[in-house]
Scaffold this active site. Structure first.
Site, PDB file in Angstrom:
ATOM      1  N   ARG A 173      41.739  45.518  47.608  1.00  0.00           N
ATOM      2  CA  ARG A 173      42.027  46.059  48.933  1.00  0.00           C
ATOM      3  C   ARG A 173      42.698  47.414  48.782  1.00  0.00           C
ATOM      4  O   ARG A 173      43.500  47.626  47.883  1.00  0.00           O
ATOM      5  CB  ARG A 173      42.994  45.145  49.695  1.00  0.00           C
ATOM      6  CG  ARG A 173      42.419  43.844  50.165  1.00  0.00           C
ATOM      7  CD  ARG A 173      43.357  43.214  51.200  1.00  0.00           C
ATOM      8  NE  ARG A 173      44.757  43.343  50.842  1.00  0.00           N
ATOM      9  CZ  ARG A 173      45.444  42.455  50.138  1.00  0.00           C
ATOM     10  NH1 ARG A 173      44.859  41.363  49.709  1.00  0.00           N
ATOM     11  NH2 ARG A 173      46.717  42.646  49.851  1.00  0.00           N
TER      12      ARG A 173
ATOM     13  N   TYR B 168      33.824  46.153  48.197  1.00  0.00           N
ATOM     14  CA  TYR B 168      34.615  45.038  47.680  1.00  0.00           C
ATOM     15  C   TYR B 168      35.181  44.151  48.796  1.00  0.00           C
ATOM     16  O   TYR B 168      35.731  44.644  49.789  1.00  0.00           O
ATOM     17  CB  TYR B 168      35.792  45.543  46.828  1.00  0.00           C
ATOM     18  CG  TYR B 168      36.842  44.469  46.638  1.00  0.00           C
ATOM     19  CD1 TYR B 168      36.665  43.470  45.683  1.00  0.00           C
ATOM     20  CD2 TYR B 168      37.945  44.391  47.472  1.00  0.00           C
ATOM     21  CE1 TYR B 168      37.579  42.447  45.559  1.00  0.00           C
ATOM     22  CE2 TYR B 168      38.875  43.371  47.342  1.00  0.00           C
ATOM     23  CZ  TYR B 168      38.684  42.399  46.389  1.00  0.00           C
ATOM     24  OH  TYR B 168      39.591  41.376  46.274  1.00  0.00           O
TER      25      TYR B 168
ATOM     26  N   LYS C 123      40.246  39.726  56.149  1.00  0.00           N
ATOM     27  CA  LYS C 123      41.562  40.214  56.582  1.00  0.00           C
ATOM     28  C   LYS C 123      41.478  41.104  57.820  1.00  0.00           C
ATOM     29  O   LYS C 123      42.347  41.060  58.687  1.00  0.00           O
ATOM     30  CB  LYS C 123      42.239  40.984  55.444  1.00  0.00           C
ATOM     31  CG  LYS C 123      42.263  40.277  54.096  1.00  0.00           C
ATOM     32  CD  LYS C 123      43.013  38.974  54.119  1.00  0.00           C
ATOM     33  CE  LYS C 123      43.184  38.438  52.699  1.00  0.00           C
ATOM     34  NZ  LYS C 123      43.815  37.120  52.635  1.00  0.00           N
TER      35      LYS C 123
ATOM     36  N   HIS D 211      48.264  34.431  57.822  1.00  0.00           N
ATOM     37  CA  HIS D 211      47.807  34.404  56.434  1.00  0.00           C
ATOM     38  C   HIS D 211      48.306  33.098  55.802  1.00  0.00           C
ATOM     39  O   HIS D 211      49.226  33.094  54.996  1.00  0.00           O
ATOM     40  CB  HIS D 211      48.381  35.626  55.714  1.00  0.00           C
ATOM     41  CG  HIS D 211      47.820  35.861  54.355  1.00  0.00           C
ATOM     42  ND1 HIS D 211      48.509  36.557  53.386  1.00  0.00           N
ATOM     43  CD2 HIS D 211      46.638  35.520  53.789  1.00  0.00           C
ATOM     44  CE1 HIS D 211      47.787  36.628  52.289  1.00  0.00           C
ATOM     45  NE2 HIS D 211      46.655  36.011  52.500  1.00  0.00           N
TER      46      HIS D 211
ATOM     47  N   SER E 115      48.912  37.055  48.643  1.00  0.00           N
ATOM     48  CA  SER E 115      47.697  36.850  47.858  1.00  0.00           C
ATOM     49  C   SER E 115      48.041  36.635  46.390  1.00  0.00           C
ATOM     50  O   SER E 115      48.955  37.260  45.858  1.00  0.00           O
ATOM     51  CB  SER E 115      46.763  38.057  48.005  1.00  0.00           C
ATOM     52  OG  SER E 115      46.299  38.170  49.319  1.00  0.00           O
TER      53      SER E 115
ATOM     54  N   CYS F  16      49.377  34.071  44.987  1.00  0.00           N
ATOM     55  CA  CYS F  16      50.649  33.370  44.768  1.00  0.00           C
ATOM     56  C   CYS F  16      50.512  31.859  44.925  1.00  0.00           C
ATOM     57  O   CYS F  16      51.496  31.168  45.149  1.00  0.00           O
ATOM     58  CB  CYS F  16      51.720  33.890  45.725  1.00  0.00           C
ATOM     59  SG  CYS F  16      52.379  35.507  45.292  1.00  0.00           S
TER      60      CYS F  16
ATOM     61  N   ASP G  32      43.391  30.138  53.141  1.00  0.00           N
ATOM     62  CA  ASP G  32      43.804  31.536  53.300  1.00  0.00           C
ATOM     63  C   ASP G  32      44.235  31.923  54.710  1.00  0.00           C
ATOM     64  O   ASP G  32      45.177  32.681  54.875  1.00  0.00           O
ATOM     65  CB  ASP G  32      42.669  32.462  52.858  1.00  0.00           C
ATOM     66  CG  ASP G  32      43.128  33.891  52.633  1.00  0.00           C
ATOM     67  OD1 ASP G  32      44.240  34.078  52.087  1.00  0.00           O
ATOM     68  OD2 ASP G  32      42.400  34.829  52.987  1.00  0.00           O
TER      69      ASP G  32
ATOM     70  N   ARG H 293      36.937  37.497  41.619  1.00  0.00           N
ATOM     71  CA  ARG H 293      36.872  36.503  42.690  1.00  0.00           C
ATOM     72  C   ARG H 293      35.689  35.553  42.553  1.00  0.00           C
ATOM     73  O   ARG H 293      34.686  35.856  41.920  1.00  0.00           O
ATOM     74  CB  ARG H 293      36.739  37.213  44.043  1.00  0.00           C
ATOM     75  CG  ARG H 293      37.902  38.136  44.389  1.00  0.00           C
ATOM     76  CD  ARG H 293      39.086  37.375  44.896  1.00  0.00           C
ATOM     77  NE  ARG H 293      40.237  38.227  45.182  1.00  0.00           N
ATOM     78  CZ  ARG H 293      41.169  37.922  46.075  1.00  0.00           C
ATOM     79  NH1 ARG H 293      41.090  36.803  46.768  1.00  0.00           N
ATOM     80  NH2 ARG H 293      42.207  38.723  46.261  1.00  0.00           N
TER      81      ARG H 293
END
Length: 649
Positions: free
Chosen positions: A111, A260, A269, A289, A311, A313, A336, A432
């Site tokens: 991002r 991406y 997002k 989130h 993210s 975590c 998410d 990913r």
């Protein structure tokens, strides 16, 4: 018009000409543009007038050669995957069923928060006003005029020689009162295939739009570099001019220059959080989130919990937890995003607006997350992981699952990689997997329930190596909102930050706020006026380390022991004790049955006064510098209360 995807370009002209003559409806907006453009797939008459008008305007701007209206079918997806393979964007992974590997341009791997903007007339509607000389970190603002200029500069003719894909998609189950619809226009077949996994995409959404005609507008292009060159033909992008723009007033998202993940899959997002949060504020709900999981105790009693972590975590690991505590069962609703709304009885209900998992690969293994590993080796697009000579994938964390004496590894850059010798990671740290949620072996039976699942607790957390205990409970809703506002965590590879600096990440939403964070806090605080049945709020920290730098808590499946305490606190069991920061488990209150390793519980829950005095100072400084006059009085009162209690420790 018949489906003509299998026909060669030369055959399109006759089809389009006949189609254009049949467009008798006065609202058919594409009529004037079909003369020079091939509709290579789909039926323009399936588009509602409002959608047609949106597509027409962007045909004029982007000037694509072809239009492809996506239907979400298996046949369409096969065609697109074949096209991507021919372009060299993806390669098949024969070790698995219908799995593919994409390697991006090395300049397009995360991002781009620094190039992401919210566009409003008033700057103060987007971000709090900071003092002179202090850079705001709670979002970036751009005026609508500058946004229009940025769009014109980048998008004018950017799709020449390309196909514009029209992606109708639903965030949440189609038809759910908690769901919303988007239309993404893109020149990337990779985005189409990924959006098919991550959202409910295709004809059913167009049918729904025929009834409501309300949708979020999403325009995306991988871009065309100003100098006319593309460094990597298989992964076109324009990293020098990448920009992601959101205009909440119009429910509009524009993204240029990156192919991406979160930069291009605009349902993620951009829609689910940035635009979603502004819609939620207007309509009185929460777009967050957060993962959502269902947990059933040995008595058969089931509760649902939402949890917000930055993210990388551990959201996916917790959402797919394999509990070690006997008699417990975890089921996954989402890993998410959570959209949460109170029902007419005051119960907070949540849906997962996504349809798939876009998870961080490194660190995912059969030991850390067996349920994820059972999910991802079918119908999955992997991005920037390493590949193996037997047609599979590899990343850091899978060392015990690969025989390095027999298998050769090719890293994410396409170069040979040798364990113990190569100096760089095999997989990009932010590589990913993009996998359908329905493949998860512990997917919750109610994960697509249109009314959502009832939320009994909310967890906040992050990576805190020192000072922060394994878990503590907020005293009430207002204190819980304060706890969310003070979240801090080590930076991770999910964005472009470097190093393991401790960053403020309130509500794990710092990169995703769609409006002024002070107003966001007011919105959260206002939820206490909507119900007398509010979820309890907790803060967790799986990542505390001892003096030798080793994790004190084993984490992963053992986190079920912490969730067990959360369930007991939901029932108001007397198993907590007051501290300066909140309620922590009483001595021996955590169920440690069957845990073989010795845990230093005293160190795990120790609250060093000097640490918490520094924490109060950091929070106060952050609030003053980043929120200023927009800080709600209730949050300021909570900070003063914390400082007083810490001083008395």
């Amino acid at each position: 018009m018949p489906d003509i995807i299998d026909k060669k370009p030369a055959q399109y002209a006759g089809e389009v000409g006949r189609f254009a003559k049949n467009l008798a409806h006065p609202n058919v907006g594409l009529f004037n543009h079909l003369r020079g453009i091939s509709v290579v797939h789909g039926n323009v008459q399936d588009l509602s007038p409002k959608v047609r008008s949106y597509v027409e305007a962007n045909i004029e701007l982007c000037q694509p050669d072809n239009i492809h209206i996506c239907d979400g079918s298996d046949n369409e997806n096969k065609q697109l995957l074949n096209l991507l393979q021919q372009q060299g964007t993806i390669v098949p992974l024969p070790k698995y069923k219908n799995c593919w590997l994409a390697r991006t341009n090395p300049a397009d791997t995360a991002r781009v928060e620094s190039k992401t903007f919210i566009c409003t007339e008033r700057r103060a509607d987007t971000i709090p006003t900071t003092k002179d000389g202090i850079k705001g970190t709670l979002g970036n603002w751009m005026s609508p005029r500058d946004m229009d200029a940025a769009v014109q500069d980048r998008f004018n003719g950017c799709m020449k020689g390309r196909t514009m894909y029209v992606i109708p998609y639903s965030m949440g189950p189609v038809g759910s009162p908690l769901s919303k619809i988007g239309i993404e226009l893109t020149d990337s077949a990779y985005v189409v295939s990924s959006m098919r996994v991550m959202t409910r995409m295709g004809k059913p959404v167009l049918d729904k739009l025929a009834q409501s005609d309300e949708f979020v507008k999403c325009l995306h292009s991988v871009g065309t570099p100003a100098n006319g060159t593309v460094e990597m033909a298989s992964w076109p992008c324009d990293p020098e001019r990448t920009i992601i723009l959101h205009k909440p007033q119009n429910n509009e998202i524009v993204s240029y220059g990156s192919g991406y993940g979160g930069n291009s899959l605009l349902g993620k997002k951009c829609f689910a959080l940035r635009i979603g949060s502004t819609i939620a504020k207007r309509e009185g709900w929460l777009a967050e989130h957060m993962l959502i999981l269902g947990i059933t105790n040995p008595k058969g009693e089931k509760r649902y919990i939402a949890a917000a972590f930055p993210s990388a975590c551990g959201k996916t690991n917790l959402a797919m937890l394999n509990p070690t505590l006997p008699g417990y069962q975890i089921e996954c609703v989402g890993d998410d995003i959570a959209w949460m709304r109170f029902d007419d009885k005051g119960q907070l209900r949540a849906i997962n607006p996504e349809n798939g998992f876009f998870g961080v690969a490194p660190g995912t293994s059969y030991s850390s997350n067996p349920n994820a590993m059972k999910t991802i080796f079918e119908n999955t697009i992997f991005t920037n992981v390493a590949s193996t000579s037997d047609g599979g994938v590899f990343w850091e964390g899978m060392e015990d699952e690969v025989d390095f004496s027999q298998i050769k590894i090719t890293d994410w850059l396409g170069k040979p990689w040798v364990k113990g010798e190569s100096k760089t990671p095999a997989a990009h740290p932010n590589s990913r997997f993009c996998s359908p949620a329905e493949q998860c072996p512990i997917i919750d039976p109610a994960w697509e329930a249109p009314e959502g699942v009832p939320i009994s607790a909310i967890l906040f957390g992050g990576r805190r190596p020192a000072g922060v205990p394994l878990i503590y409970e907020a005293r009430d809703w207002q204190h819980g909102v304060f706890v969310g506002s003070t979240m801090r965590s080590e930076a991770t590879a999910a964005a472009e930050h470097k190093g393991k600096v401790i960053m403020h990440d309130p509500f794990a939403m710092r990169p995703f706020f769609g409006y002024n964070f002070g107003h966001y806090l007011d919105h959260w605080l206002s939820m206490k006026n909507r119900s007398t049945n509010l979820p309890k709020i907790f803060h967790v920290n799986w990542f505390r380390k001892d003096v030798d730098g080793k994790f004190i808590w084993p984490g992963f499946g053992e986190n079920s022991r912490v969730l067990d305490w959360v369930l007991r606190r939901i029932e108001n069991e007397d198993c907590a004790t007051e501290t300066a920061i909140g309620l922590i488990p009483k001595d021996d209150a955590l169920n440690m049955q069957g845990l073989k390793e010795e845990i230093n519980m005293k160190e795990l829950f120790h609250l060093p006064k000097d640490f918490w005095m520094e924490e109060c100072f950091a929070i106060e400084k952050y609030f003053k510098e980043q929120i200023g006059m927009d800080l709600p009085q209730a949050i300021d009162e909570e900070l003063k209360g914390l400082k007083k209690r810490v001083n008395n420790m």
